[in-house]
Structures are given as C-alpha cells and as structure tokens.
Design an enzyme around this catalytic site. Structure first.
Site, PDB file in Angstrom:
ATOM      1  N   GLU A 226      36.391 -70.068  35.673  1.00 37.37           N
ATOM      2  CA  GLU A 226      37.088 -70.937  34.713  1.00 37.37           C
ATOM      3  C   GLU A 226      36.193 -71.026  33.489  1.00 37.37           C
ATOM      4  OE1 GLU A 226      40.002 -72.484  34.914  1.00 37.37           O
ATOM      5  OE2 GLU A 226      40.553 -71.903  36.939  1.00 37.37           O
ATOM      6  N   CYS A 260      37.139 -77.618  27.371  1.00 40.44           N
ATOM      7  CA  CYS A 260      37.344 -76.164  27.412  1.00 40.44           C
ATOM      8  C   CYS A 260      38.629 -75.755  26.698  1.00 40.44           C
ATOM      9  CB  CYS A 260      37.358 -75.673  28.840  1.00 40.44           C
ATOM     10  SG  CYS A 260      38.502 -76.568  29.877  1.00 40.44           S
TER      11      CYS A 260
HETATM   12  P1  NAD Z   1      26.705 -75.974  32.171  1.00 34.15           P
HETATM   13  O1  NAD Z   1      25.569 -75.705  31.262  1.00 34.15           O
HETATM   14  O2  NAD Z   1      26.771 -77.263  32.894  1.00 34.15           O
HETATM   15  O3  NAD Z   1      26.775 -74.768  33.190  1.00 34.15           O
HETATM   16  C1  NAD Z   1      27.727 -74.720  34.223  1.00 34.15           C
HETATM   17  C2  NAD Z   1      27.018 -74.517  35.547  1.00 34.15           C
HETATM   18  O4  NAD Z   1      26.349 -73.263  35.563  1.00 34.15           O
HETATM   19  C3  NAD Z   1      25.961 -75.571  35.860  1.00 34.15           C
HETATM   20  O5  NAD Z   1      26.115 -76.016  37.178  1.00 34.15           O
HETATM   21  C4  NAD Z   1      24.680 -74.823  35.650  1.00 34.15           C
HETATM   22  O6  NAD Z   1      23.590 -75.308  36.405  1.00 34.15           O
HETATM   23  C5  NAD Z   1      25.032 -73.428  36.048  1.00 34.15           C
HETATM   24  N1  NAD Z   1      24.140 -72.431  35.460  1.00 34.15           N
HETATM   25  C6  NAD Z   1      23.572 -72.460  34.224  1.00 34.15           C
HETATM   26  N2  NAD Z   1      22.809 -71.363  34.032  1.00 34.15           N
HETATM   27  C7  NAD Z   1      22.895 -70.632  35.157  1.00 34.15           C
HETATM   28  C8  NAD Z   1      22.332 -69.385  35.570  1.00 34.15           C
HETATM   29  N3  NAD Z   1      21.545 -68.668  34.780  1.00 34.15           N
HETATM   30  N4  NAD Z   1      22.663 -68.929  36.802  1.00 34.15           N
HETATM   31  C9  NAD Z   1      23.475 -69.622  37.595  1.00 34.15           C
HETATM   32  N5  NAD Z   1      24.049 -70.820  37.258  1.00 34.15           N
HETATM   33  C10 NAD Z   1      23.750 -71.315  36.070  1.00 34.15           C
HETATM   34  O7  NAD Z   1      28.086 -75.889  31.418  1.00 34.15           O
HETATM   35  P2  NAD Z   1      28.441 -74.963  30.186  1.00 34.15           P
HETATM   36  O8  NAD Z   1      28.460 -73.538  30.581  1.00 34.15           O
HETATM   37  O9  NAD Z   1      27.685 -75.374  28.980  1.00 34.15           O
HETATM   38  O10 NAD Z   1      29.941 -75.462  30.006  1.00 34.15           O
HETATM   39  C11 NAD Z   1      30.601 -75.248  28.842  1.00 34.15           C
HETATM   40  C12 NAD Z   1      31.493 -74.043  28.929  1.00 34.15           C
HETATM   41  O11 NAD Z   1      32.360 -74.191  30.038  1.00 34.15           O
HETATM   42  C13 NAD Z   1      32.385 -73.870  27.738  1.00 34.15           C
HETATM   43  O12 NAD Z   1      32.458 -72.524  27.394  1.00 34.15           O
HETATM   44  C14 NAD Z   1      33.730 -74.370  28.240  1.00 34.15           C
HETATM   45  O13 NAD Z   1      34.811 -73.847  27.530  1.00 34.15           O
HETATM   46  C15 NAD Z   1      33.705 -73.952  29.652  1.00 34.15           C
HETATM   47  N6  NAD Z   1      34.584 -74.796  30.461  1.00 34.15           N
HETATM   48  C16 NAD Z   1      35.637 -74.230  31.067  1.00 34.15           C
HETATM   49  C17 NAD Z   1      36.508 -75.006  31.816  1.00 34.15           C
HETATM   50  C18 NAD Z   1      37.682 -74.432  32.523  1.00 34.15           C
HETATM   51  O14 NAD Z   1      38.180 -75.090  33.433  1.00 34.15           O
HETATM   52  N7  NAD Z   1      38.151 -73.245  32.191  1.00 34.15           N
HETATM   53  C19 NAD Z   1      36.265 -76.368  31.942  1.00 34.15           C
HETATM   54  C20 NAD Z   1      35.160 -76.897  31.314  1.00 34.15           C
HETATM   55  C21 NAD Z   1      34.312 -76.098  30.593  1.00 34.15           C
END
Ligand code: NAD
Length: 474
Positions: A226, A260
């Site tokens: 997602e 998102c």
């Molecule tokens: P975040 O930084 O919280 O990361 C998400 C998860 O990934 C966390 O649990 C984090 O610990 C893990 N993570 C980070 N780096 C990692 C690595 N190198 N290896 C493994 N896991 C790792 O959240 P984010 O990515 O900043 O979230 C924002 C993004 O998420 C935006 O692009 C947004 O559009 C997208 N988003 C999508 C949805 C959806 O349902 N489609 C919903 C919310 C957010």
C-alpha cells in the site's frame, strides 16, 4: 472495564532484536495449533479488539495528539470509525465469508463437486506507517485475524506513543499465540523480513516497498504493498467551483496533508480558474478564520523535523505564487494549508509526493490536456479526483487514466467504503487492496477442492492407460 490499560510504558520503544525470532515462532506455533480455524474464536478476538479500542479511546486521543497533534474529531472520523465499522462487518459476515463456495462442474465431470475454500495463509506480517497510526495498523490486523491467520505487527518508529499504545491494546485484547507486536525501526524490520511469512502487508513509501518485496521474494511470500503517489485533482469547466474549493481544501488539510490519498496537485481549466481561486480564498477564511494561533490548535502537525524541513524546503524552492497559507513554524512543526498557483510541470512541487499541506495549481486549457498530463507525468497515482458534473466527462477521465481509486466531486472518501478494495496500481501499490471482504480475501488462500464420487469408477476407465487404439475410438 476489562481491557482498559493504564499505560504503555512496558512496551519498549524498540523491541530487542533477540526477542524477534522468539515472538515470530510463538505466533507461528499459534497458527499451527489450528485454534484460528474456529470461527467463534476469530469472532471473539475481533470483539475483544472492538472493546479494547473503545475502552482506551481517551488514551488513543492523547497519544495521537502527542505524535501528530491530531484532533479528537479527526481521529474519530479518519481512524476510529472505520475500525468499528469493519469489526462489526466481520463479526456479522464471517460465517458467510469463510464458507466454502460451491461452484458448478461441467456435465462430463459429474457427479463430482467443486468448491473454493477460503483458507488462512498462516502467519502474516503487517508493517504500518505513522500517518494514520491507529487504523493502518489495526485494520490489516482485523482482516488477517478474521481470515484465520496469526499476525506479527510492526508499527512505525516515527509515532512512538501511538505505536506502543496500539500494540499494548492489541496485546491486551488478543491471544498471545496469534498476535505479537514489534516496535522499532530499520534494524527490527530487517530482522523481521529475514523470517519466512506467509503474506506481508506493507503500508508506506515505495523505496521501502521495494525492500519489502525483495525480502519477500526470497521466501516466495506474496505481498500487498500500500504505497502513495501524486494524486491529482482535475477541475473542469463543468465543476461546481464552490463545492470543489470547499472539498479540496478539506481533503488537503486533513492530517496536514500527510495522507496517502491527499490531493497532491490541481489541474484546473483556465476558463474557470479565477472563479475557483476566489471560492478557495473565501472558504479558507471560513475554515481558518483570522489565521491566528487559536485556529491551528486542532490542526495536525508535521510528524518530525526531517519532514518539516523537507516540506518547507519544497515550498522555498517552488517558483509559484502562494495564494493562501504559506505560514510555517519550526518550533511547533506547523505548516498551514498552502495553495500555490502558476506552477510549471518542472516546479519543485511536482517532483515527489508532497505528503504535507502544500498543493500546486497547474492551468490547462481542456480536459484532454489534463488527461494527457496525468498519463505522461506521475502515471498510476493512488487516487484521481474529478470535479465535474458532466457524467460523460467523468467517464472519459476514468477510461483514459489509471489510478488506485477515483473520487468524483469528493476527495478521500472512497477509502472509507467498506466493501471496495483500497489499494494502488503500479507505483501506488500492488496486490489488489484490502478493506472488508477484500481484506478477508487478501489474507485468504482461495483453495480449490475437487471431490469425485467413488461410485463412478467405470465411467472413468477411458482415462487410464494403457492408451491402446481402441480407446481412441470410444
Ligand atoms: P514510515 O517511515 O513509518 O515507514 C513505514 C514502515 O516501514 C515503518 O514501520 C518503518 O519502520 C518501516 N521501514 C522504514 N525503513 C525500512 C527499511 N529500510 N526496511 C524495512 N522497513 C522499513 O512511513 P512512510 O514510508 O514515511 O509513510 C509515508 C508513505 O506511505 C507515503 O508515501 C504515503 O503515501 C504512503 N502511505 C500509503 C498508504 C496506503 O494505504 N496506500 C497509507 C498511508 C501512507
């Protein structure tokens, strides 16, 4: 009441690395015990989540305010309501969802029967982000448990209060053999991803999405990603402009644009642009009167300094003209909803998903030009929003573009539909989406079961060797 927790201090900010394999093993064994096969057990677990959330609402409001300054009303509307709705749906419909589906068989196969069983995958991993730290963690867990899986939930390190509380609440609600929570950041995720899971649902950015996909490939684990993207808003000549202004501004300011499916940029027809901007200025005054401190008390803050600097940096680099908003305060991490006009496709605002309260306005001279723009730049966003009251035009835009979902005359709300898949396509995600029935299916293996009667053996002799010539003629 029985699920009320007093604090989440006992949940560490980072799960010790050496504990992770033990936790995973525990829920793996929980699945293997077959206790999740029992539908009443699953319903009981879901009911527990419902009451555990209900019993701890005040703590949830307090923790999400600490992490994001998200208001109680917004938390109810965008996080809590969906969880209650989804649990109620699953409890009421679980028997039907889990029932093997009978399929017709062709005459020559009769009297055989065919069924599709919905079997749980096994032990699944859910990795959740910080922007909707309650619903994006709990909703996948609900679907996974409804479908009979055991679950490891890894919450985001960027919202440590809500992440720990959510895990604490789920620990209190759920059987410890079928649920475990992990906190922490890359070290924890990396160790988790080495483990073999039966399905992974990851919500977050596409860079990490690729890391998750690669790790999953090692074990041939199916993934549901997602992700995000630059979701455009098209405002055509046939739009109700007052309504467009009210709703786009609403959709952009929710969670300070850290959504998102937030509107990311606007493609507006030159013929009606002045009127749209006038309406926008009017409604801005209405939503954010006086633009003073008081106005922003219940408005979300940017999650951390890094993201604050990123978003304000984009605004600084932009060559457009700020028409409303533009106020920021590093101390409180406030950035007001900011609309920027006269944006060129090469503007800093048009590079990556903004994921903050900025939105650029690009002028087009026809709906076709807007369609071409979307097809050429940032194709396959998570959502497309169409403001038009012309049905044919709406259909044409849908037919000629691609996106995870579509909102007509309203942003964000398509996500709240219970029995429609919430998911992306291409850059915005893969794996088909989830929510309601689609969440159940996302965590179920559709298993074909064929059963032939033992009484029709004589009718089957044709298929057995030796394949001598006389058989060809029968
Ligand atoms: P975040 O930084 O919280 O990361 C998400 C998860 O990934 C966390 O649990 C984090 O610990 C893990 N993570 C980070 N780096 C990692 C690595 N190198 N290896 C493994 N896991 C790792 O959240 P984010 O990515 O900043 O979230 C924002 C993004 O998420 C935006 O692009 C947004 O559009 C997208 N988003 C999508 C949805 C959806 O349902 N489609 C919903 C919310 C957010």
């Amino acid at each position: 009441s029985s699920f009320k927790v007093s604090s989440f201090e006992d949940i560490p900010i980072e799960t010790p690395i050496e504990d992770i394999p033990i936790k995973v093993e525990r829920v793996r064994n929980g699945f293997k015990s077959h206790k999740t096969q029992n539908l009443e057990f699953r319903k009981g677990q879901l009911r527990n989540i419902y009451y555990a959330i209900l019993d701890n609402l005040d703590l949830l409001y307090a923790s999400i305010q600490l992490d994001l300054n998200k208001s109680q009303l917004e938390t109810d509307l965008t996080e809590i309501a969906f969880i209650f709705k989804e649990i109620t749906y699953f409890i009421e419909n679980l028997d039907k969802l889990a029932k093997p589906e009978s399929i017709g068989v062709e005459v020559i196969m009769k009297p055989a029967t065919g069924h599709i069983y919905k079997n749980p995958y096994g032990t699944v991993l859910v990795i959740s982000p910080w922007n909707y730290p309650i619903v994006l963690a709990v909703s996948p867990v609900i679907a996974a448990i409804a479908a009979g899986n055991s679950v490891v939930l890894k919450c985001s390190e960027l919202c440590p209060n809500t992440s720990r509380l959510v895990i604490k609440i789920l620990n209190t609600a759920l059987d410890s053999e079928i649920f475990t929570g992990v906190t922490g950041a890359i070290p924890q995720s990396t160790v988790l991803l080495k483990e073999k899971f039966d399905k992974i649902l990851y919500t977050g950015n596409s860079t990490v999405g690729r890391i998750v996909s690669r790790a999953a490939a090692e074990h041939l684990t199916p993934v549901l990603l997602e992700l995000g993207g630059k979701s455009p808003v098209i405002i055509t000549k046939n739009a109700d402009l007052k309504l467009a202004a009210r709703r786009v501004l609403w959709g952009k300011q929710v969670n300070a644009g850290q959504t998102c499916v937030a509107p990311d940029y606007i493609l507006v027809d030159a013929a009606i642009k002045p009127k749209f901007i006038a309406e926008l200025k009017k409604v801005y005054e209405e939503y954010f009167p006086d633009n003073d401190k008081e106005t922003w008390t219940s408005y979300s803050r940017i999650i951390n300094e890094r993201h604050f600097d990123r978003v304000t940096g984009i605004l600084k680099k932009s060559e457009g003209t700020v028409i409303v908003g533009g106020i920021s305060d590093p101390h409180s991490k406030l950035i007001t909803p900011t609309f920027i006009d006269k944006i060129k496709p090469s503007d800093a605002l048009m590079e990556d998903e903004l994921f903050g309260p900025l939105i650029g306005i690009i002028t087009v001279t026809s709906t076709q030009e807007a369609i071409d723009f979307i097809c050429n730049e940032h194709d396959t966003p998570l959502a497309i929003y169409i403001f038009s009251n012309n049905f044919k035009e709406q259909e044409e835009i849908i037919a000629k573009t691609r996106s995870g979902g579509v909102g007509i005359n309203d942003p964000l709300m398509h996500v709240a539909l219970l029995n429609a898949p919430f998911g992306g396509v291409g850059e915005s995600g893969t794996g088909g989406g989830y929510h309601g029935k689609f969440g159940f299916d996302a965590f179920s293996h559709s298993r074909t079961v064929f059963s032939q009667s033992s009484l029709v053996e004589r009718l089957l002799t044709i298929r057995y060797p030796p394949y001598l010539p006389w058989k060809q003629d029968t």
